[in-house]
Design a protein around this motif. Sequence first.
Motif, PDB file in Angstrom:
ATOM      1  N   LYS A   2       7.861  15.826 -13.642  1.00  0.00           N
ATOM      2  CA  LYS A   2       8.790  15.398 -13.381  1.00  0.00           C
ATOM      3  C   LYS A   2       9.954  15.429 -12.225  1.00  0.00           C
ATOM      4  CE  LYS A   2       9.214  14.732 -18.943  1.00  0.00           C
ATOM      5  NZ  LYS A   2      10.005  15.468 -20.008  1.00  0.00           N
ATOM      6  N   ASN A   3      10.239  14.106 -11.743  1.00  0.00           N
ATOM      7  CA  ASN A   3      11.200  13.733 -11.291  1.00  0.00           C
ATOM      8  C   ASN A   3      12.407  13.816 -11.656  1.00  0.00           C
ATOM      9  OD1 ASN A   3      12.431  13.624  -8.337  1.00  0.00           O
ATOM     10  ND2 ASN A   3      11.888  11.838  -8.404  1.00  0.00           N
ATOM     11  N   THR A   4      13.768  14.727 -11.403  1.00  0.00           N
ATOM     12  CA  THR A   4      14.767  14.656 -11.736  1.00  0.00           C
ATOM     13  C   THR A   4      15.943  13.902 -10.734  1.00  0.00           C
ATOM     14  OG1 THR A   4      15.187  16.696 -12.155  1.00  0.00           O
ATOM     15  CG2 THR A   4      15.035  15.418 -13.752  1.00  0.00           C
ATOM     16  N   SER A   5      15.500  14.304  -9.622  1.00  0.00           N
ATOM     17  CA  SER A   5      16.730  13.507  -8.626  1.00  0.00           C
ATOM     18  C   SER A   5      16.960  12.453  -8.746  1.00  0.00           C
ATOM     19  CB  SER A   5      15.864  14.191  -7.221  1.00  0.00           C
ATOM     20  OG  SER A   5      14.643  13.724  -7.015  1.00  0.00           O
ATOM     21  N   VAL A   6      17.828  11.874  -8.433  1.00  0.00           N
ATOM     22  CA  VAL A   6      18.352  10.197  -8.388  1.00  0.00           C
ATOM     23  C   VAL A   6      18.961  10.223  -7.366  1.00  0.00           C
ATOM     24  CG1 VAL A   6      19.320   8.451  -9.213  1.00  0.00           C
ATOM     25  CG2 VAL A   6      18.153  10.278 -11.240  1.00  0.00           C
ATOM     26  N   ARG A   7      18.214   9.146  -6.657  1.00  0.00           N
ATOM     27  CA  ARG A   7      19.566   8.365  -4.932  1.00  0.00           C
ATOM     28  C   ARG A   7      20.130   7.625  -5.733  1.00  0.00           C
ATOM     29  NH1 ARG A   7      16.459   6.062   0.435  1.00  0.00           N
ATOM     30  NH2 ARG A   7      18.802   4.786   0.445  1.00  0.00           N
ATOM     31  N   PHE A   8      21.822   8.069  -4.688  1.00  0.00           N
ATOM     32  CA  PHE A   8      22.606   7.318  -5.425  1.00  0.00           C
ATOM     33  C   PHE A   8      22.950   6.123  -4.085  1.00  0.00           C
ATOM     34  CE2 PHE A   8      27.266   6.178  -4.368  1.00  0.00           C
ATOM     35  CZ  PHE A   8      27.069   5.485  -5.768  1.00  0.00           C
ATOM     36  N   GLU A   9      23.274   4.609  -4.182  1.00  0.00           N
ATOM     37  CA  GLU A   9      23.430   4.187  -3.272  1.00  0.00           C
ATOM     38  C   GLU A   9      24.341   2.943  -4.056  1.00  0.00           C
ATOM     39  OE1 GLU A   9      20.190   1.616  -2.293  1.00  0.00           O
ATOM     40  OE2 GLU A   9      19.094   3.250  -2.188  1.00  0.00           O
ATOM     41  N   ASP A  10      25.715   2.733  -3.299  1.00  0.00           N
ATOM     42  CA  ASP A  10      26.878   2.435  -2.995  1.00  0.00           C
ATOM     43  C   ASP A  10      26.768   0.738  -2.700  1.00  0.00           C
ATOM     44  OD1 ASP A  10      29.408   0.775  -3.951  1.00  0.00           O
ATOM     45  OD2 ASP A  10      30.516   2.602  -3.499  1.00  0.00           O
ATOM     46  N   TRP A  11      26.408  -0.152  -3.721  1.00  0.00           N
ATOM     47  CA  TRP A  11      25.664  -1.611  -2.728  1.00  0.00           C
ATOM     48  C   TRP A  11      27.438  -2.402  -2.253  1.00  0.00           C
ATOM     49  CZ3 TRP A  11      21.281  -3.829  -6.231  1.00  0.00           C
ATOM     50  CH2 TRP A  11      20.134  -2.683  -5.504  1.00  0.00           C
ATOM     51  N   PRO A  45       5.362  12.113  -7.973  1.00  0.00           N
ATOM     52  CA  PRO A  45       6.460  11.967  -8.979  1.00  0.00           C
ATOM     53  C   PRO A  45       7.042  10.408  -8.298  1.00  0.00           C
ATOM     54  CG  PRO A  45       6.753  13.085  -6.658  1.00  0.00           C
ATOM     55  CD  PRO A  45       5.445  12.880  -6.335  1.00  0.00           C
ATOM     56  N   THR A  46       7.774  10.401  -9.087  1.00  0.00           N
ATOM     57  CA  THR A  46       8.255   8.679  -9.409  1.00  0.00           C
ATOM     58  C   THR A  46       9.824   8.480  -8.900  1.00  0.00           C
ATOM     59  OG1 THR A  46       8.393   8.766 -11.870  1.00  0.00           O
ATOM     60  CG2 THR A  46       6.948   7.445 -11.075  1.00  0.00           C
ATOM     61  N   PRO A  47      10.424   7.494  -8.026  1.00  0.00           N
ATOM     62  CA  PRO A  47      11.565   7.493  -7.705  1.00  0.00           C
ATOM     63  C   PRO A  47      12.664   7.091  -8.695  1.00  0.00           C
ATOM     64  CG  PRO A  47      10.506   6.242  -6.478  1.00  0.00           C
ATOM     65  CD  PRO A  47       9.410   6.932  -7.169  1.00  0.00           C
ATOM     66  N   ASN A  48      13.570   7.403  -8.968  1.00  0.00           N
ATOM     67  CA  ASN A  48      14.625   6.962  -8.956  1.00  0.00           C
ATOM     68  C   ASN A  48      15.433   6.888  -8.900  1.00  0.00           C
ATOM     69  OD1 ASN A  48      13.634   8.332 -12.029  1.00  0.00           O
ATOM     70  ND2 ASN A  48      14.014  10.729 -11.127  1.00  0.00           N
ATOM     71  N   TYR A  49      17.164   5.638  -9.101  1.00  0.00           N
ATOM     72  CA  TYR A  49      17.724   5.382  -8.460  1.00  0.00           C
ATOM     73  C   TYR A  49      19.527   5.157  -9.716  1.00  0.00           C
ATOM     74  CZ  TYR A  49      14.513   3.911  -5.081  1.00  0.00           C
ATOM     75  OH  TYR A  49      13.383   4.231  -3.628  1.00  0.00           O
ATOM     76  N   LEU A 107      16.018   3.796 -13.767  1.00  0.00           N
ATOM     77  CA  LEU A 107      14.701   5.225 -13.643  1.00  0.00           C
ATOM     78  C   LEU A 107      13.359   5.416 -14.216  1.00  0.00           C
ATOM     79  CD1 LEU A 107      18.204   6.882 -15.614  1.00  0.00           C
ATOM     80  CD2 LEU A 107      17.620   6.856 -12.961  1.00  0.00           C
ATOM     81  N   ASP A 108      12.971   6.069 -14.160  1.00  0.00           N
ATOM     82  CA  ASP A 108      11.560   6.178 -15.039  1.00  0.00           C
ATOM     83  C   ASP A 108      12.455   7.179 -15.946  1.00  0.00           C
ATOM     84  OD1 ASP A 108       9.717   6.643 -16.264  1.00  0.00           O
ATOM     85  OD2 ASP A 108       8.209   7.410 -13.794  1.00  0.00           O
ATOM     86  N   LEU A 109      12.925   6.551 -17.287  1.00  0.00           N
ATOM     87  CA  LEU A 109      12.417   7.202 -18.429  1.00  0.00           C
ATOM     88  C   LEU A 109      11.745   8.549 -18.263  1.00  0.00           C
ATOM     89  CD1 LEU A 109      14.446   5.064 -20.539  1.00  0.00           C
ATOM     90  CD2 LEU A 109      15.778   6.878 -18.891  1.00  0.00           C
ATOM     91  N   GLU A 110       9.768   8.269 -17.895  1.00  0.00           N
ATOM     92  CA  GLU A 110       9.556   9.261 -18.423  1.00  0.00           C
ATOM     93  C   GLU A 110       9.732  10.370 -17.423  1.00  0.00           C
ATOM     94  OE1 GLU A 110       5.540   7.724 -20.379  1.00  0.00           O
ATOM     95  OE2 GLU A 110       5.491   7.140 -17.982  1.00  0.00           O
ATOM     96  N   ASN A 111      10.579  10.978 -16.648  1.00  0.00           N
ATOM     97  CA  ASN A 111      11.266  11.978 -15.891  1.00  0.00           C
ATOM     98  C   ASN A 111      12.484  12.637 -16.816  1.00  0.00           C
ATOM     99  OD1 ASN A 111       9.715  11.605 -13.747  1.00  0.00           O
ATOM    100  ND2 ASN A 111      11.001  10.524 -12.439  1.00  0.00           N
ATOM    101  N   PHE A 112      12.621  11.992 -17.454  1.00  0.00           N
ATOM    102  CA  PHE A 112      13.766  12.019 -18.432  1.00  0.00           C
ATOM    103  C   PHE A 112      13.124  12.310 -19.744  1.00  0.00           C
ATOM    104  CE2 PHE A 112      15.687  10.384 -14.421  1.00  0.00           C
ATOM    105  CZ  PHE A 112      16.362  11.031 -14.198  1.00  0.00           C
ATOM    106  N   PHE A 113      14.044  11.390 -20.374  1.00  0.00           N
ATOM    107  CA  PHE A 113      13.158  11.348 -21.950  1.00  0.00           C
ATOM    108  C   PHE A 113      12.829  10.170 -22.485  1.00  0.00           C
ATOM    109  CE2 PHE A 113      18.057  10.833 -21.169  1.00  0.00           C
ATOM    110  CZ  PHE A 113      17.239   9.948 -22.203  1.00  0.00           C
ATOM    111  N   THR A 114      11.644   9.648 -22.878  1.00  0.00           N
ATOM    112  CA  THR A 114      11.685   7.720 -23.620  1.00  0.00           C
ATOM    113  C   THR A 114      11.700   7.711 -24.944  1.00  0.00           C
ATOM    114  OG1 THR A 114       8.885   9.316 -24.180  1.00  0.00           O
ATOM    115  CG2 THR A 114       8.818   8.558 -22.044  1.00  0.00           C
ATOM    116  N   ASP A 115      13.118   7.351 -25.005  1.00  0.00           N
ATOM    117  CA  ASP A 115      13.889   6.778 -25.791  1.00  0.00           C
ATOM    118  C   ASP A 115      14.885   5.754 -25.286  1.00  0.00           C
ATOM    119  OD1 ASP A 115      15.461   5.860 -28.317  1.00  0.00           O
ATOM    120  OD2 ASP A 115      15.110   8.654 -28.940  1.00  0.00           O
ATOM    121  N   ILE A 116      14.660   4.606 -25.459  1.00  0.00           N
ATOM    122  CA  ILE A 116      16.017   3.524 -25.154  1.00  0.00           C
ATOM    123  C   ILE A 116      16.798   3.698 -26.015  1.00  0.00           C
ATOM    124  CG2 ILE A 116      14.679   1.726 -26.326  1.00  0.00           C
ATOM    125  CD1 ILE A 116      15.511   1.565 -22.694  1.00  0.00           C
TER     126      ILE A 116
END
Length: 236
Positions: A2-11, A45-49, A107-116
Amino acid sequence: MKNTSVRFEDWGLTDYQEGWDRQEALLNKIVSLKTQNRVEQTELPTPNYLIFCEHPHVYTLGKSGKAENLLLDEQGLAVKQASFYKINRGGDITYHGPGQLVGYPILDLENFFTDIHLYLREMEEAVIRTLADYGIAAGRYPGYTGVWIEPEGDRARKICAMGVRCSRWVTMHGFAFNVNPDLSYFNNIVPCGIDDKAVTSMEQELGYQVPLAEVKETMKKHLSEIFGMQIITENP
């Protein structure tokens, strides 16, 4: 892994189609890596944004929406300098425009929880806590997604709309939080298909404009706490 780091971008202020395309590219990158892990039996690990932006005036219609909830024809859209898109999120019709904080957690919810459903409730919670920091009491309206002011009363009004798409547990689209937008643009639609409830903003509730940059930082803090994210701030 699990990868709980999240890259933040302000577009910043981003054309809606461009933002949609960029979201799709990030989602596809994550899904491709998940497919590779499954096929090759690896655990990369899958990335999150987490993307924040604003859009020029635009109306978007979700998969479950009705076209008649847009009350403008092509000429009317041109007069309002607004565009219109049918898109692949859930939900009905909504408006995006300057002064509104649009958030796209990819987000890859499998990094956090799988419940939409939990995912939607946790996004709502981040908005509710942000509003509480400004002295605005908000909550949920039973049966509807999003965040509301006085949801149980006759003056129930929506301050944040939500609609998401999820593919292989990877999310896109997200929330539209009314900070200081021109609320008159909501008069041209039946917001979220609900014709008997008003729309509001932080500016309307407080009587003054709130710095959008300030709200962004507050939202980031609450999203980080609620989801257990480690947000890495970078510019695109």
